[in-house]
Motif scaffolding. Structure first.
Motif, PDB file in Angstrom:
ATOM      1  N   THR A 299       0.852  -1.183   0.000  1.00  0.00           N
ATOM      2  CA  THR A 299       0.000   0.000   0.000  1.00  0.00           C
ATOM      3  C   THR A 299       0.892   1.239   0.000  1.00  0.00           C
ATOM      4  N   LYS A 300       0.285   2.399  -0.038  1.00  0.00           N
ATOM      5  CA  LYS A 300       1.089   3.621   0.000  1.00  0.00           C
ATOM      6  C   LYS A 300       1.864   3.739   1.305  1.00  0.00           C
ATOM      7  N   ASP A 301       1.368   3.105   2.363  1.00  0.00           N
ATOM      8  CA  ASP A 301       2.036   3.182   3.661  1.00  0.00           C
ATOM      9  C   ASP A 301       3.352   2.420   3.691  1.00  0.00           C
ATOM     10  N   ASN A 302       3.484   1.364   2.870  1.00  0.00           N
ATOM     11  CA  ASN A 302       4.710   0.553   2.940  1.00  0.00           C
ATOM     12  C   ASN A 302       5.419   0.373   1.609  1.00  0.00           C
ATOM     13  N   VAL A 303       4.943   1.012   0.533  1.00  0.00           N
ATOM     14  CA  VAL A 303       5.506   0.763  -0.790  1.00  0.00           C
ATOM     15  C   VAL A 303       6.996   1.087  -0.859  1.00  0.00           C
TER      16      VAL A 303
END
Length: 312
Positions: A299-303
């Motif tokens: 996701t954008k949180d962990n990309v």
């Protein structure tokens, strides 16, 4: 100029359907490995095959690759051709999970070892080893993320019905979102996991006028097609797109906020497992009948924890 372009296109099709045999560094009495993935119009299979090819060539053996280009009958014919060449091992991703029993039974009768990768065959007992991502879990991961981030949604599914892997991903997603009755499926688009089919399919669906605000795609080529279609119609800001693969293109779009999430597969690991299975089988060692490779949600949180510009 038009004739020249057409000729070039024909040559490209020929290349995509039948690739040359590899023979670099071949040893005496080399083993012959045949490979048939459902399509080579997907970088996932390129990475997987490269991993296997490196090991085969390092062993002094030979690998031949045939591309059925999503044509089930062509895949059967190409496997028949590889059997005539005397392959010792067949690496296979089925175009149609249900249509290979006869040719694989023939392969077994010839003593050919069969390793299925990425998507199961219907007659699982015909495979000496099956190596796949945890496809059901991939759908679950996306569904769980949707449950965490949305209270309600009208979802369109982009599917590939003849591929077991695609059906499993969609089923994992559907089984998970049932926990919220405000998340409902409003439509399906069959796209064979191909960008060039997903894009016009999504555009046709948009033009039908049925309201929706989420799209779950069985793989990232489909999600890229959906994103392009939504962008063409000015809807990308109002529709969330989810995929499966964790491809470099999808990770870049996740970073840019244009795709919400993708359940990442690991083709290099699948290739490594397949290469090990080849030589275990050839040398008479026992192998696991079924190997499931874990998936992870991007996701954008962990990309940024992943290499955005390459497969894992």
């Amino acid at each position: 100029m038009i004739l020249l372009t057409a000729a070039a296109a024909v040559m490209m099709v020929i290349y995509l359907v039948i690739t040359p045999d590899a023979s670099t560094g071949q040893k005496e009495n080399a083993h012959l490995i045949g490979a048939s993935y459902m399509t080579m119009n997907n970088e996932f299979y390129e990475i997987l095959n490269e991993q296997i090819s490196h090991r085969v060539e390092a062993e002094g053996d030979r690998i031949i690759l045939r591309n059925p280009a999503l044509n089930a009958q062509r895949q059967i014919e190409q496997i028949e051709g590889m059997l005539e060449k005397g392959i010792d091992v067949l690496i296979l991703t089925p175009v149609n999970a249900d249509g290979l029993k006869e040719v694989l039974t023939k392969a077994h009768a010839q003593g050919v070892k069969i390793i299925v990768v990425d998507s199961d065959i219907a007659d699982a007992e015909l495979a000496d080893c099956t190596i796949v991502s945890d496809n059901y879990r991939a759908g679950q991961l996306v569904g769980e993320y949707m449950l965490r981030t949305r209270k309600k949604a009208d979802v369109v599914l982009m599917t590939h019905e003849t591929a077991t892997s695609g059906r499993q991903r969609v089923q994992g997603f559907l089984d998970t979102i049932r926990a919220n009755k405000e998340i409902r499926v409003v439509g399906r688009i069959s796209c064979e996991g191909q960008l060039e089919i997903a894009l016009p399919g999504m555009e046709d669906y948009i033009e039908m006028g049925t309201p929706f605000n989420c799209v779950f795609c069985l793989n990232d080529p489909a999600s890229l097609g959906a994103v392009a279609a939504l962008d063409n119609h000015g809807l990308l800001e109002s529709v969330d797109v989810y995929g499966v693969d964790g491809s470099p293109d999808a990770k870049q779009l996740i970073y840019e906020g244009k795709i919400k999430a993708s359940a990442a597969q690991f083709p290099s690991r699948i290739g490594d497992e397949a290469a090990n299975a080849i030589y275990d089988l050839l040398e008479g060692r026992e192998v696991e009948k079924y190997i499931s490779v874990p998936v992870e949600l991007v996701t954008k949180d962990n990309v940024e924890q992943y290499n955005v510009d390459r497969w894992q």
